[in-house]
Scaffold this active site. Structure first.
Site, PDB file in Angstrom:
ATOM      1  CG  HIS A 127     -13.041   1.393  14.158  1.00 16.27           C
ATOM      2  ND1 HIS A 127     -13.046   0.282  15.133  1.00 16.27           N
ATOM      3  CD2 HIS A 127     -13.971   0.841  13.315  1.00 16.27           C
ATOM      4  CE1 HIS A 127     -14.106  -0.495  14.801  1.00 16.27           C
ATOM      5  NE2 HIS A 127     -14.836   0.034  13.619  1.00 16.27           N
ATOM      6  CB  THR A 177      -0.999   0.085   1.228  1.00 13.03           C
ATOM      7  OG1 THR A 177      -1.771  -1.087   0.922  1.00 13.03           O
ATOM      8  CG2 THR A 177      -1.783   1.369   1.501  1.00 13.03           C
ATOM      9  CE1 TYR A 201       1.705   3.466   8.957  1.00 14.27           C
ATOM     10  CE2 TYR A 201       3.079   4.163  10.272  1.00 14.27           C
ATOM     11  CZ  TYR A 201       2.101   4.583   9.531  1.00 14.27           C
ATOM     12  OH  TYR A 201       1.289   5.830  10.027  1.00 14.27           O
TER      13      TYR A 201
HETATM   14  P1  NAD Z   1      -7.093   4.911   9.299  1.00 10.63           P
HETATM   15  O1  NAD Z   1      -6.675   3.368   9.182  1.00 10.63           O
HETATM   16  O2  NAD Z   1      -8.224   5.529   9.978  1.00 10.63           O
HETATM   17  O3  NAD Z   1      -7.109   5.747   7.616  1.00 10.63           O
HETATM   18  C1  NAD Z   1      -6.613   5.103   6.408  1.00 10.63           C
HETATM   19  C2  NAD Z   1      -7.479   4.844   5.411  1.00 10.63           C
HETATM   20  O4  NAD Z   1      -6.790   4.234   4.274  1.00 10.63           O
HETATM   21  C3  NAD Z   1      -8.760   3.755   5.634  1.00 10.63           C
HETATM   22  O5  NAD Z   1      -9.778   4.419   5.256  1.00 10.63           O
HETATM   23  C4  NAD Z   1      -8.360   2.470   4.909  1.00 10.63           C
HETATM   24  O6  NAD Z   1      -9.559   1.724   4.639  1.00 10.63           O
HETATM   25  C5  NAD Z   1      -7.403   3.169   3.702  1.00 10.63           C
HETATM   26  N1  NAD Z   1      -6.628   2.217   3.027  1.00 10.63           N
HETATM   27  C6  NAD Z   1      -5.772   1.317   3.452  1.00 10.63           C
HETATM   28  N2  NAD Z   1      -4.923   0.573   2.678  1.00 10.63           N
HETATM   29  C7  NAD Z   1      -5.591   1.003   1.384  1.00 10.63           C
HETATM   30  C8  NAD Z   1      -5.587   0.638   0.088  1.00 10.63           C
HETATM   31  N3  NAD Z   1      -4.579  -0.406  -0.153  1.00 10.63           N
HETATM   32  N4  NAD Z   1      -6.123   1.209  -0.885  1.00 10.63           N
HETATM   33  C9  NAD Z   1      -7.042   2.351  -0.447  1.00 10.63           C
HETATM   34  N5  NAD Z   1      -7.359   2.558   0.792  1.00 10.63           N
HETATM   35  C10 NAD Z   1      -6.536   2.086   1.826  1.00 10.63           C
HETATM   36  O7  NAD Z   1      -5.668   5.828   9.701  1.00 10.63           O
HETATM   37  P2  NAD Z   1      -5.539   7.393   9.829  1.00 10.63           P
HETATM   38  O8  NAD Z   1      -5.296   7.536  11.151  1.00 10.63           O
HETATM   39  O9  NAD Z   1      -6.709   8.201   9.259  1.00 10.63           O
HETATM   40  O10 NAD Z   1      -4.149   7.586   8.887  1.00 10.63           O
HETATM   41  C11 NAD Z   1      -4.115   8.470   7.729  1.00 10.63           C
HETATM   42  C12 NAD Z   1      -2.859   8.625   7.053  1.00 10.63           C
HETATM   43  O11 NAD Z   1      -2.223   9.312   8.058  1.00 10.63           O
HETATM   44  C13 NAD Z   1      -2.142   7.393   6.962  1.00 10.63           C
HETATM   45  O12 NAD Z   1      -1.413   7.401   5.734  1.00 10.63           O
HETATM   46  C14 NAD Z   1      -1.154   7.286   8.210  1.00 10.63           C
HETATM   47  O13 NAD Z   1      -0.214   6.504   7.887  1.00 10.63           O
HETATM   48  C15 NAD Z   1      -0.987   8.826   8.391  1.00 10.63           C
HETATM   49  N6  NAD Z   1      -0.707   9.041   9.740  1.00 10.63           N
HETATM   50  C16 NAD Z   1      -1.588   8.934  10.592  1.00 10.63           C
HETATM   51  C17 NAD Z   1      -1.162   9.190  11.862  1.00 10.63           C
HETATM   52  C18 NAD Z   1      -2.230   9.247  13.180  1.00 10.63           C
HETATM   53  O14 NAD Z   1      -1.707   9.564  14.309  1.00 10.63           O
HETATM   54  N7  NAD Z   1      -3.432   9.206  12.754  1.00 10.63           N
HETATM   55  C19 NAD Z   1       0.163   9.615  12.497  1.00 10.63           C
HETATM   56  C20 NAD Z   1       1.175   9.372  11.399  1.00 10.63           C
HETATM   57  C21 NAD Z   1       0.690   9.183  10.101  1.00 10.63           C
END
Ligand code: NAD
Ligand code: UDP
Ligand code: UDP
Length: 328
Positions: free
Chosen positions: A182, A93, A146
């Site tokens: 979630h 991904t 990751y």
């Molecule tokens: P999340 O898991 O809620 O959201 C990720 C989304 O990506 C989900 O809706 C999932 O279904 C979708 N997804 C996963 N694999 C996929 C694929 N192969 N094709 C299409 N969709 C796909 O996580 P989040 O907290 O909303 O994170 C969003 C982004 O921000 C991510 O890239 C994450 O690495 C980055 N991030 C988040 C945080 C945090 O603290 N929330 C910190 C650092 C980085």
């Protein structure tokens, strides 16, 4: 600001859904792409009747040929229990997803944003973390899919920038929390809030002395938009996070106090390669984007608690949620 058509990958996830809200509110057309691995239709169902909003079920590891003006690439599970569930798919991904979205941006000659992470610093020996620190990452451990996936995505972004003159924006996001996480996500804020509200034991991994810095989601989204609108020479990487640093034990105690919970603390083994400390240096974001977080942890937690309180009274969630999952 001109009306644009904007692709948000991972748009049905926690952060992505807030970004879709913001871009719709700003008057843009939004294409929300998601494969629903960790995202939920519920996060974006309030947007489904909006004519400027379009939902596309698609996996970013496959090519995508559409026409847009800007791309935010967020698709990737972010919680350790989810990204470790199918680690090969996690790397695909990040890496194949980045290649496809960069290929799309190259064909369209459009600006592209990458949601990178503080995990690129691994278990950091430089504290607070500045963007010029190269990190301390285990390439073969359970978090590597990751961490290294995101590092490789950054490499790809900068190679497309140098080789194909792409207009890139790379944000290194630190721990972010808020409504729409979630309840079974497994990350610390949602776990502790749900456990507190249900009166269940608060699961502290290790002795709780490890630190994290927690950014409220609205602050993060403001940072995204400012970075995306910044001059072309601001490619990043730019740290986006709240410099307020707390131990995990402090977070547990604050959550218990704010919910008036009777939950007790339980101590479980610290997962392998769990970073001991993490705090962003946000000088670049301040200087180049005029951005800094405005929501203190206490205020953000209050809003998050209110969200989960409401969610826990809804029957469908109670059925599939015996307890917040533990990874200890
Ligand atoms: P999340 O898991 O809620 O959201 C990720 C989304 O990506 C989900 O809706 C999932 O279904 C979708 N997804 C996963 N694999 C996929 C694929 N192969 N094709 C299409 N969709 C796909 O996580 P989040 O907290 O909303 O994170 C969003 C982004 O921000 C991510 O890239 C994450 O690495 C980055 N991030 C988040 C945080 C945090 O603290 N929330 C910190 C650092 C980085
Ligand atoms: N790609 C895509 N949409 C596009 C253009 C490209 O999904 O509109 C994908 C395509 O599958 C390709 C990848 O992006 O494999 C990288 O594209 P690039 O043009 O950089 O590489 P090339 O096609 O030359 O291998
Ligand atoms: N953690 C914890 N109890 C939990 C969930 C997480 O003590 O129920 C710890 C975890 O070991 C880590 C910190 O809280 O030290 C942040 O974990 P999270 O999974 O939220 O984010 P990340 O480790 O990716 O920063």
């Amino acid at each position: 600001m001109s009306r644009r058509t904007i692709l948000v990958t991972g748009g049905a996830g926690f952060v992505g859904s807030h970004l879709c809200d913001r871009l719709i509110a700003d008057g843009h057309d939004v294409i929300c792409l998601d494969n629903f691995f960790t995202g939920r239709k519920k996060n974006i169902e309030h947007l489904l009747g909006e004519p400027r909003f379009e939902l596309l079920r698609h996996d970013v590891t496959f090519p995508l040929y559409i026409e847009v003006d800007e791309i935010y690439n967020l698709a990737c599970p972010a919680s350790p229990i989810h990204y470790q569930h199918d680690p090969v798919q996690t790397t695909k991904t990040s890496v194949h997803g980045a290649i496809n979205m960069l290929g799309l941006a190259k064909r369209l000659k459009c600006r592209i944003f990458q949601a990178s992470t503080s995990e690129v610093y691994g278990s950091p020996s430089v504290h607070p973390q500045t963007e010029d620190y190269w990190g301390n990452v285990n390439p073969i451990g359970p978090r590597s899919c990751y961490d290294e996936g995101k590092r490789c995505a950054e490499t790809l972004f900068f190679d497309y920038y140098r080789q194909h003159k792409l207009d890139i924006k790379v944000a290194r996001i630190f721990n972010t929390y808020g409504p729409r996480m979630h309840p079974n996500d497994g990350r610390v804020v949602s776990n502790f809030v749900v456990q507190s509200l249900k009166g269940e034991p608060i699961t502290i991994y290790g002795d709780g002395s490890q630190t994290r810095s927690f950014c409220y989601v609205d602050d993060l989204i403001e940072g995204f938009v400012r970075l995306m609108q910044s001059p072309r020479d601001v490619t990043g990487p730019v740290n986006l996070g709240n410099p307020g640093e707390f131990t995990i034990k402090e977070l547990a105690e604050l959550t218990i106090a704010m919910t008036g919970s009777k939950s007790k603390l339980v101590f479980l083994p610290l997962p392998q390669d769990d970073p001991l400390q993490r705090q962003p240096n946000i000088s670049i974001a301040k200087d180049r984007l005029g951005w800094e977080p405005t929501v203190p942890l206490r205020d953000g937690l209050k809003r998050t608690v209110a969200y989960f309180e409401k969610l826990l009274t809804e029957n469908d969630v109670m059925r599939d949620m015996p307890a917040a999952r533990s990874k200890g």
